[in-house]
Design an enzyme around this catalytic site. Structure first.
Site: not given
Length: 661
Positions: A39, A273, A415, A477
């Site tokens: 890159h 890029h 999380e 869950h």
């Protein structure tokens, strides 16, 4: 040489032709060209900022790359790795031109994305976008906590900053929003995010998918906002970075308007890029930026500029250490043990005592063991994703501004950022951090857990509510495939203890293991304390026999161990001599020799019993009683019965399997 007609986006600062910046630019693009992969666009654009940061502001010492009080620099957009490798070489780190020429080749000290432990000066492994920003939040938070714990007024041995460079792609990632929100809440004033806003992504202009007001977002988070409109103007860069260092009471976001691929034919073009420029374009770039040197030739003037006669501060810091040792010997001894020597989690702790037959969930036992360990192990810190009361992980008091003196980190419902911030705390040194949430939500943080394993960080991940037995919350869950997923990850040890005593042993193991993350997978429901675990120790976590049996061996983990014992009793009544082996960790079982495994599991048919996916078990057993679908909503006992996990059902399943052999 052709006339330099390119307007460089209208920014014609003479600094664009500076020999120091261009030395970095062309080390980067030449390495990418040699590898035919990489890159080049961001190194071309950001070289001036990195040059000024590393030589004028970053507090570091190439001769002491692991200096405990160095500033931390993180390249979140790890794809631009040659920007960092080139800067480290030019600055005098142990990274040679030959190393740079091996960029993206195996084996190499210059991999495609920076990797901690492989290259001096690389703080963390940043691969997926956004991880580095969250790691930097962890590094900055660890600095504040360490300063609170170890500094004395006359001798502040912890006093450094964290800088992180990111781009538009990072800003699109949710983990960056999560981590930045928490950084603003905690007012991490020594954190500076350098945001390269070049309006280009891999697929094209960023406006294809991204046009938000990033400054407004970060103002809402509580950041100070600074801007650099011309990254090639050293005076503007220096003044802005100096203002960032003077910020108090809040972190800083520096928005930098740059031109990706500047100087190349792909100036402001997404084609610069993620691919080598090509020979013709590279020649044009040399002409445009007035760089006359062949590939990997750096003039002495550039080295001199990158290695100024500037005091790193290391010698003064060593004197501060001597002063700190004299002023407060106890505090200094802890700093020496934890930070300088990296001795973490080695202090023995008293395991809680549990009575045979008592019904105790392993999450509750975890809390008792963890707090017992924390009482003698001050380096243990951590928290939960807003479920601390459910994961039983509360230790002390909250880590918060302005003192940061507690040990409980309230990560909020974040999380992914929680896990990456935990990685940053561990990478900083001086702390043994943990993160906790419900097991099914491990999927939300798995990319960061994977990086923790790649970096071999001493981290602990605590996952509760481990199976369909959590009941009424239902399929969304109830974990089914998560155990198999974690067990498939190299370098991690997954522990699913059968009772409170195995849980205490698992905590002791996790605290003592310093070559990678450990995951504890724990029950919501109470489990009987087994008489067969009275003499357990950490070596038993690779598996231990609880019941002998010549006809079949039931191999189980977690809550299914007591289920297997009950099923074995029923099998005995029907004339089948069934043994039971608890295997808290398949990884530790795998480390045993084949002979040891055979001695433990026996010669009889082996049947695993686990209320989860059977994937991965057939390495050790002949058959599996497991889950091949998602669970369902209902009281625990109803759900277990619906999916065949009662003693009589397991007994029937075993006999059916044996009958078919």
């Amino acid at each position: 040489m052709t006339d330099h007609k390119q307007d460089f986006g209208g920014l014609r600062s003479p600094d664009i032709f500076d020999v120091a910046s261009n030395a970095l630019r062309f080390l980067a693009v030449d390495a990418v060209e040699r590898a035919n992969s990489g890159h080049p666009g961001t190194p071309l654009a950001m070289a001036p900022v990195i040059y000024r940061l590393f030589t004028q502001f970053l507090r570091h010492d190439p001769a002491q790359p692991d200096w405990a009080d160095r500033d931390r620099f993180v390249l979140s957009g790890g794809h631009a790795s040659m920007l960092l490798y080139g800067a480290l070489h030019l600055n005098g780190y142990d990274l040679t031109l030959e190393d740079l020429q091996q960029f993206r080749r195996y084996p190499s000290r210059c991999p495609g994305h920076p990797e901690r432990g492989m290259t001096p000066g690389v703080e963390v492994t940043t691969g997926p976008l956004g991880q580095g920003v969250a790691n930097a939040v962890g590094l900055a938070l660890a600095e504040r906590m360490a300063a609170e714990q170890f500094n004395v007024a006359q001798a502040p041995v912890v006093n450094h900053r964290t800088w992180v460079l990111c781009g538009d792609g990072d800003m699109m990632e949710g983990i960056v929003s999560e981590a930045s929100s928490l950084a603003g809440h905690l007012r991490l004033e020594k954190l500076t995010i350098l945001y390269d806003s070049n309006a280009v992504t891999l697929d094209g202009p960023s406006e294809l998918s991204f046009n938000e007001e990033v400054a407004a977002r970060y103002l809402a988070y509580g950041f100070r906002i600074l801007r650099i409109t011309d990254v090639d103007n050293f005076a503007q860069v220096d003044a802005t970075l100096r203002m960032a260092m003077q910020t108090r009471g809040q972190p800083t976001l520096v928005i930098m308007n740059s031109h990706i691929g500047i100087g190349s034919p792909f100036h402001d073009d997404h084609r610069s890029h993620g691919a080598a420029l090509g020979a013709e374009a590279l020649l044009s770039t040399r002409e445009q930026l007035q760089w006359v040197h062949p590939p990997f030739v750096v003039p002495d003037e550039a080295y001199a500029r990158w290695r100024p006669d500037r005091d790193s501060g290391y010698s003064a810091w060593t004197q501060l250490c001597e002063d700190a040792a004299a002023l407060d010997p106890h505090r200094w001894s802890e700093f020496e043990r934890r930070v300088l020597n990296g001795e973490l989690g080695k202090v023995p702790f008293e395991w809680p005592s549990f009575d045979d037959g008592a019904a105790i969930s392993t999450r509750v036992a975890l809390g008792q063991a963890l707090r017992s360990a924390a009482s003698v192990t001050p380096e243990i810190v951590g928290g939960a994703a807003d479920v601390e009361s459910s994961t039983e992980t509360r230790l002390d008091t909250q880590v918060t501004w302005p003192t940061y003196e507690g040990r409980d980190i309230y990560f909020g419902v974040r999380e992914h950022a929680m896990a990456a911030i935990t990685n940053g705390i561990a990478a900083h040194g001086g702390f043994l951090p943990f993160a906790s949430t419900f097991f099914v939500f491990s999927d939300y943080l798995k990319p960061a857990l994977r990086l923790s394993s790649i970096m071999e960080l001493h981290t602990l991940f605590i996952f509760t509510h481990d199976s369909i037995a959590l009941g009424e919350d239902g399929t969304t869950h109830q974990p089914v495939e998560q155990l198999a997923g974690l067990r498939a990850m190299p370098g991690i040890v997954v522990l699913r203890p059968a009772d409170a005593r195995e849980t205490a042993a698992s905590v002791a193991f996790a605290l003592g293991r310093d070559d990678g993350p450990t995951a504890l997978v724990l029950s919501r429901q109470g489990l009987p304390v087994l008489s067969g675990t009275k003499t357990i120790d950490t070596t038993s976590l690779a598996g231990h026999r609880l019941r002998g049996g010549a006809d079949v061996t039931l191999v189980a983990t977690g809550s299914e161990v007591s289920l297997a014992l009950s099923a074995a009793e029923l099998l005995h009544e029907s004339g089948v001599d069934a043994g039971v082996v608890s295997v808290p960790s398949l990884e530790l079982l795998r480390e045993r020799t084949v002979a040891d495994r055979d001695a433990l599991l026996g010669a009889a048919p082996r049947i695993a019993v686990e209320a989860a996916s059977a994937f991965g078990w057939y390495e050790f057993v002949d058959a599996v009683i497991g889950m091949n679908r998602f669970g369902g909503s209902g009281p625990k006992d109803e759900v277990l019965e619906a999916f065949g996990f009662t003693p009589s059902q397991v007994s029937d399943s075993v006999q059916e399997i044996l009958g078919g052999k």
